[in-house]
Design a protein around this motif. Sequence first.
Motif, PDB file in Angstrom:
ATOM      1  N   LYS A   1       0.863  -1.188   0.000  1.00  0.00           N
ATOM      2  CA  LYS A   1       0.000   0.000   0.000  1.00  0.00           C
ATOM      3  C   LYS A   1       0.894   1.231   0.000  1.00  0.00           C
ATOM      4  O   LYS A   1       2.068   1.166   0.404  1.00  0.00           O
ATOM      5  CB  LYS A   1      -0.875   0.002   1.248  1.00  0.00           C
ATOM      6  CG  LYS A   1      -2.013  -0.996   1.172  1.00  0.00           C
ATOM      7  CD  LYS A   1      -2.909  -0.789   2.367  1.00  0.00           C
ATOM      8  CE  LYS A   1      -4.174  -1.588   2.251  1.00  0.00           C
ATOM      9  NZ  LYS A   1      -5.032  -1.379   3.411  1.00  0.00           N
ATOM     10  N   ILE A   2       0.317   2.371  -0.402  1.00  0.00           N
ATOM     11  CA  ILE A   2       1.103   3.605  -0.510  1.00  0.00           C
ATOM     12  C   ILE A   2       0.504   4.707   0.348  1.00  0.00           C
ATOM     13  O   ILE A   2      -0.706   4.952   0.310  1.00  0.00           O
ATOM     14  CB  ILE A   2       1.169   4.072  -1.983  1.00  0.00           C
ATOM     15  CG1 ILE A   2       1.888   3.013  -2.836  1.00  0.00           C
ATOM     16  CG2 ILE A   2       1.875   5.431  -2.102  1.00  0.00           C
ATOM     17  CD1 ILE A   2       1.952   3.324  -4.321  1.00  0.00           C
TER      18      ILE A   2
ATOM     19  N   ILE B   1      -3.436   6.304   1.294  1.00  0.00           N
ATOM     20  CA  ILE B   1      -3.595   7.221   2.429  1.00  0.00           C
ATOM     21  C   ILE B   1      -2.877   8.533   2.122  1.00  0.00           C
ATOM     22  O   ILE B   1      -1.741   8.530   1.632  1.00  0.00           O
ATOM     23  CB  ILE B   1      -2.974   6.617   3.713  1.00  0.00           C
ATOM     24  CG1 ILE B   1      -3.636   5.273   4.074  1.00  0.00           C
ATOM     25  CG2 ILE B   1      -3.079   7.591   4.894  1.00  0.00           C
ATOM     26  CD1 ILE B   1      -2.874   4.486   5.137  1.00  0.00           C
ATOM     27  N   LEU B   2      -3.563   9.643   2.397  1.00  0.00           N
ATOM     28  CA  LEU B   2      -2.938  10.964   2.287  1.00  0.00           C
ATOM     29  C   LEU B   2      -2.840  11.554   3.694  1.00  0.00           C
ATOM     30  O   LEU B   2      -3.864  11.658   4.388  1.00  0.00           O
ATOM     31  CB  LEU B   2      -3.803  11.880   1.408  1.00  0.00           C
ATOM     32  CG  LEU B   2      -3.520  13.387   1.513  1.00  0.00           C
ATOM     33  CD1 LEU B   2      -2.095  13.726   1.062  1.00  0.00           C
ATOM     34  CD2 LEU B   2      -4.544  14.176   0.668  1.00  0.00           C
ATOM     35  N   ILE B   3      -1.641  11.915   4.100  1.00  0.00           N
ATOM     36  CA  ILE B   3      -1.492  12.606   5.392  1.00  0.00           C
ATOM     37  C   ILE B   3      -1.111  14.058   5.095  1.00  0.00           C
ATOM     38  O   ILE B   3      -0.002  14.362   4.662  1.00  0.00           O
ATOM     39  CB  ILE B   3      -0.443  11.938   6.306  1.00  0.00           C
ATOM     40  CG1 ILE B   3      -0.801  10.456   6.514  1.00  0.00           C
ATOM     41  CG2 ILE B   3      -0.384  12.663   7.651  1.00  0.00           C
ATOM     42  CD1 ILE B   3       0.120   9.690   7.463  1.00  0.00           C
ATOM     43  N   ASN B   4      -2.088  14.937   5.256  1.00  0.00           N
ATOM     44  CA  ASN B   4      -1.891  16.378   5.041  1.00  0.00           C
ATOM     45  C   ASN B   4      -1.295  16.953   6.311  1.00  0.00           C
ATOM     46  O   ASN B   4      -2.012  17.371   7.218  1.00  0.00           O
ATOM     47  CB  ASN B   4      -3.250  17.045   4.766  1.00  0.00           C
ATOM     48  CG  ASN B   4      -3.599  17.071   3.305  1.00  0.00           C
ATOM     49  OD1 ASN B   4      -2.743  17.325   2.456  1.00  0.00           O
ATOM     50  ND2 ASN B   4      -4.864  16.825   3.005  1.00  0.00           N
ATOM     51  N   ASN B   5       0.035  16.976   6.339  1.00  0.00           N
ATOM     52  CA  ASN B   5       0.723  17.332   7.585  1.00  0.00           C
ATOM     53  C   ASN B   5       1.532  18.620   7.479  1.00  0.00           C
ATOM     54  O   ASN B   5       1.721  19.326   8.467  1.00  0.00           O
ATOM     55  CB  ASN B   5       1.634  16.146   7.962  1.00  0.00           C
ATOM     56  CG  ASN B   5       2.661  16.507   8.988  1.00  0.00           C
ATOM     57  OD1 ASN B   5       2.349  16.632  10.175  1.00  0.00           O
ATOM     58  ND2 ASN B   5       3.902  16.721   8.555  1.00  0.00           N
TER      59      ASN B   5
ATOM     60  N   PHE C   1      -6.571  10.066  -7.113  1.00  0.00           N
ATOM     61  CA  PHE C   1      -5.907   8.760  -6.978  1.00  0.00           C
ATOM     62  C   PHE C   1      -6.507   7.966  -5.816  1.00  0.00           C
ATOM     63  O   PHE C   1      -6.642   6.742  -5.896  1.00  0.00           O
ATOM     64  CB  PHE C   1      -4.396   8.943  -6.772  1.00  0.00           C
ATOM     65  CG  PHE C   1      -3.752   9.781  -7.856  1.00  0.00           C
ATOM     66  CD1 PHE C   1      -3.983   9.497  -9.197  1.00  0.00           C
ATOM     67  CD2 PHE C   1      -2.943  10.854  -7.544  1.00  0.00           C
ATOM     68  CE1 PHE C   1      -3.416  10.269 -10.202  1.00  0.00           C
ATOM     69  CE2 PHE C   1      -2.368  11.637  -8.535  1.00  0.00           C
ATOM     70  CZ  PHE C   1      -2.609  11.349  -9.878  1.00  0.00           C
ATOM     71  N   LEU C   2      -6.879   8.674  -4.760  1.00  0.00           N
ATOM     72  CA  LEU C   2      -7.511   7.994  -3.611  1.00  0.00           C
ATOM     73  C   LEU C   2      -8.857   7.405  -4.025  1.00  0.00           C
ATOM     74  O   LEU C   2      -9.215   6.300  -3.638  1.00  0.00           O
ATOM     75  CB  LEU C   2      -7.765   8.977  -2.468  1.00  0.00           C
ATOM     76  CG  LEU C   2      -6.581   9.467  -1.646  1.00  0.00           C
ATOM     77  CD1 LEU C   2      -7.072  10.460  -0.597  1.00  0.00           C
ATOM     78  CD2 LEU C   2      -5.867   8.310  -0.961  1.00  0.00           C
ATOM     79  N   ILE C   3      -9.591   8.177  -4.820  1.00  0.00           N
ATOM     80  CA  ILE C   3     -10.916   7.720  -5.267  1.00  0.00           C
ATOM     81  C   ILE C   3     -10.760   6.510  -6.182  1.00  0.00           C
ATOM     82  O   ILE C   3     -11.447   5.496  -6.020  1.00  0.00           O
ATOM     83  CB  ILE C   3     -11.662   8.866  -6.000  1.00  0.00           C
ATOM     84  CG1 ILE C   3     -12.034   9.973  -4.998  1.00  0.00           C
ATOM     85  CG2 ILE C   3     -12.914   8.334  -6.705  1.00  0.00           C
ATOM     86  CD1 ILE C   3     -12.639  11.215  -5.630  1.00  0.00           C
ATOM     87  N   ALA C   4      -9.808   6.596  -7.098  1.00  0.00           N
ATOM     88  CA  ALA C   4      -9.611   5.494  -8.051  1.00  0.00           C
ATOM     89  C   ALA C   4      -9.221   4.210  -7.329  1.00  0.00           C
ATOM     90  O   ALA C   4      -9.637   3.119  -7.728  1.00  0.00           O
ATOM     91  CB  ALA C   4      -8.527   5.877  -9.064  1.00  0.00           C
ATOM     92  N   GLY C   5      -8.456   4.347  -6.242  1.00  0.00           N
ATOM     93  CA  GLY C   5      -7.964   3.157  -5.534  1.00  0.00           C
ATOM     94  C   GLY C   5      -8.998   2.519  -4.612  1.00  0.00           C
ATOM     95  O   GLY C   5      -8.794   1.419  -4.127  1.00  0.00           O
ATOM     96  N   LYS C   6     -10.113   3.216  -4.350  1.00  0.00           N
ATOM     97  CA  LYS C   6     -11.165   2.740  -3.411  1.00  0.00           C
ATOM     98  C   LYS C   6     -10.606   2.666  -1.982  1.00  0.00           C
ATOM     99  O   LYS C   6      -9.429   2.435  -1.772  1.00  0.00           O
ATOM    100  CB  LYS C   6     -11.719   1.358  -3.800  1.00  0.00           C
ATOM    101  CG  LYS C   6     -12.120   1.227  -5.249  1.00  0.00           C
ATOM    102  CD  LYS C   6     -13.620   1.385  -5.405  1.00  0.00           C
ATOM    103  CE  LYS C   6     -14.042   1.130  -6.829  1.00  0.00           C
ATOM    104  NZ  LYS C   6     -14.343   2.301  -7.620  1.00  0.00           N
TER     105      LYS C   6
END
Length: 253
Positions: free
Chosen positions: A3-4, A83-87, A126-131
């Motif tokens: 996973k990314i 996963i996106l971590i907006n940090n 990309f998050l949406i495409a990956g489900k």
Amino acid sequence: MAKIVFISGATAGFGKACALRFAKEGYDVIITGRRKERLDELKKIIESSFPQKALALCFDVQKRKQVFKHINNMPEDWKRINILINNAGLAAGRDLFDEADIDDWDAMIDTNVKGLLYVSKAVIPFLIAGKNGHIINMGSIAGKEVYERGNAYCASKFAVDAISKSMRLDLLRHQVRVTNISPGAAETEFSLVRFKGDEEKANAMYKGYKPLTAEDIAELCFYVTSLPSHVCINELEVTCLAQANTYTTFKSH
Ligand code: NDP
Ligand code: 8X3
């Protein structure tokens, strides 16, 4: 296939600790920030310590074109982001409203609010495409309650809180989890940046009590993503034991 996780602001503090934590758990990591040497060094550490890959993207989240260029030009394999971590973020100055520097206000709004919006807009497809995508937004207790001299920093973190709520509503149809994490004082480079390199002032912020660490926050970021995919921690407010709210900390000396 691993996973990314995409982490903005991974050259120090929470972001760096998250990169190491998620790599340890078997994630490939996209690490971003403005300081290239630090990104290169972190990539080396990750790839020599774990059987994982790291992709370093060096850009300033305030610069809209740079954000989209770097994210859209990632190798196709790296676009399967889970996963996106907006940090990425900062406080600049701690001054009374009427004495504060407007350049500091610009830096905080441009980074903490506009930067977070740009990175999100670029990564969300990309998050949406990956489900089953997950977004973690790094808010602050300063985004729950204002404190004296917090003015624009507090406003920027109240905005992060509102953006998290909006994302949760608008992305519901795509089943993207959105978690707003609101930490209290944590010892990182945060205060050194806030006080523009003044180590004495920065160190004083953490004297007389045990503040949160970057690793504490990384642990929580990993925890919220490790729950079953139908479970969403929407809000997570966390302080060290010595801190009750933005302006009350029990100090032993
Ligand atoms: P650090 O200063 O240790 O790290 C901040 C990170 O953000 C660095 O990697 C920095 O990278 C990156 N960053 C800052 N500005 C930009 C920019 N314009 N473009 C790209 N990256 C940027 O601070 P923390 O780890 O403590 O802070 C991380 C987040 O947590 C921030 O949003 C902060 O507001 C929030 N927070 C911090 C708390 C604390 O007490 N420490 C408590 C609550 C919330 P580089 O300089 O290389 O670009
Ligand atoms: C950082 C925490 O209380 O220093 O967001 O503003 S505080």
